[in-house]
Design a protein around this motif. Structure first.
Motif, PDB file in Angstrom:
ATOM      1  N   GLY A  90       0.817  -1.206   0.000  1.00 18.80           N
ATOM      2  CA  GLY A  90       0.000   0.000   0.000  1.00 18.80           C
ATOM      3  C   GLY A  90       0.850   1.255   0.000  1.00 18.80           C
ATOM      4  O   GLY A  90       2.010   1.252  -0.412  1.00 18.80           O
ATOM      5  N   VAL A  91       0.268   2.328   0.513  1.00 16.64           N
ATOM      6  CA  VAL A  91       0.942   3.621   0.490  1.00 16.64           C
ATOM      7  C   VAL A  91       2.077   3.647   1.510  1.00 16.64           C
ATOM      8  O   VAL A  91       2.003   3.025   2.574  1.00 16.64           O
ATOM      9  N   GLU A  92       3.125   4.378   1.157  1.00 20.84           N
ATOM     10  CA  GLU A  92       4.274   4.537   2.052  1.00 20.84           C
ATOM     11  C   GLU A  92       4.522   6.024   2.237  1.00 20.84           C
ATOM     12  O   GLU A  92       4.778   6.738   1.269  1.00 20.84           O
ATOM     13  N   PHE A  93       4.419   6.498   3.479  1.00 20.24           N
ATOM     14  CA  PHE A  93       4.636   7.911   3.774  1.00 20.24           C
ATOM     15  C   PHE A  93       6.067   8.134   4.232  1.00 20.24           C
ATOM     16  O   PHE A  93       6.620   7.335   4.991  1.00 20.24           O
ATOM     17  N   ASP A  94       6.634   9.234   3.765  1.00 24.56           N
ATOM     18  CA  ASP A  94       7.977   9.611   4.197  1.00 24.56           C
ATOM     19  C   ASP A  94       7.832  10.758   5.191  1.00 24.56           C
ATOM     20  O   ASP A  94       7.518  11.885   4.812  1.00 24.56           O
ATOM     21  N   PHE A  95       8.031  10.467   6.465  1.00 21.38           N
ATOM     22  CA  PHE A  95       7.870  11.502   7.492  1.00 21.38           C
ATOM     23  C   PHE A  95       9.179  12.213   7.804  1.00 21.38           C
ATOM     24  O   PHE A  95       9.254  13.033   8.695  1.00 21.38           O
ATOM     25  N   GLY A  96      10.237  11.849   7.054  1.00 20.70           N
ATOM     26  CA  GLY A  96      11.539  12.448   7.331  1.00 20.70           C
ATOM     27  C   GLY A  96      11.542  13.913   7.047  1.00 20.70           C
ATOM     28  O   GLY A  96      12.347  14.674   7.496  1.00 20.70           O
TER      29      GLY A  96
END
Ligand code: SF4
Ligand code: SF4
Length: 96
Positions: A90-96
């Motif tokens: 699914g979706v992958e969020f980059d919180f960096g």
């Protein structure tokens, strides 16, 4: 940053199995079709050739959960059926 800008920062590891399905038999009876305006990933598309129903693409879904609110997971009230994406997909969020 707008929604479209935000969407350019996420990635997907798309599963072969849809984690959301839409019952088009219900959609043809839905007059307002809020999904066309409220899904931030534009997963819902109007299909006049499907008797006024909806074509739904799960692949760009960002799993915001909004369709659970504006449409619903209740067979008595809505067309959307939700399940969890298979592990790690699914979706992958980059919180960096
Ligand atoms: S997905 Fe839900 S909101 Fe969209 S047309 Fe179908 S019933 Fe209406
Ligand atoms: S969870 Fe959010 S992004 Fe995914 S289909 Fe529903 S409204 Fe669209």
């Amino acid at each position: 940053m707008g929604v479209q800008d935000s969407l350019e920062t996420v990635q997907w590891d798309v599963s072969e199995a849809a984690h959301i399905t839409v019952d088009n038999d219900y959609c043809v009876t839905c007059e307002d079709k809020p999904c066309l305006h409220l899904c931030p990933a534009e997963c819902f598309d109007y299909q006049a050739d499907q008797k006024g129903g909806i074509y739904f693409a799960y692949e760009p879904c960002v799993e915001c959960g909004a369709c659970m609110v504006f449409c619903g997971n209740d067979p008595e009230k809505g067309a959307v059926s939700w399940s969890k994406s298979e592990g790690g997909k699914g979706v992958e969020f980059d919180f960096g």
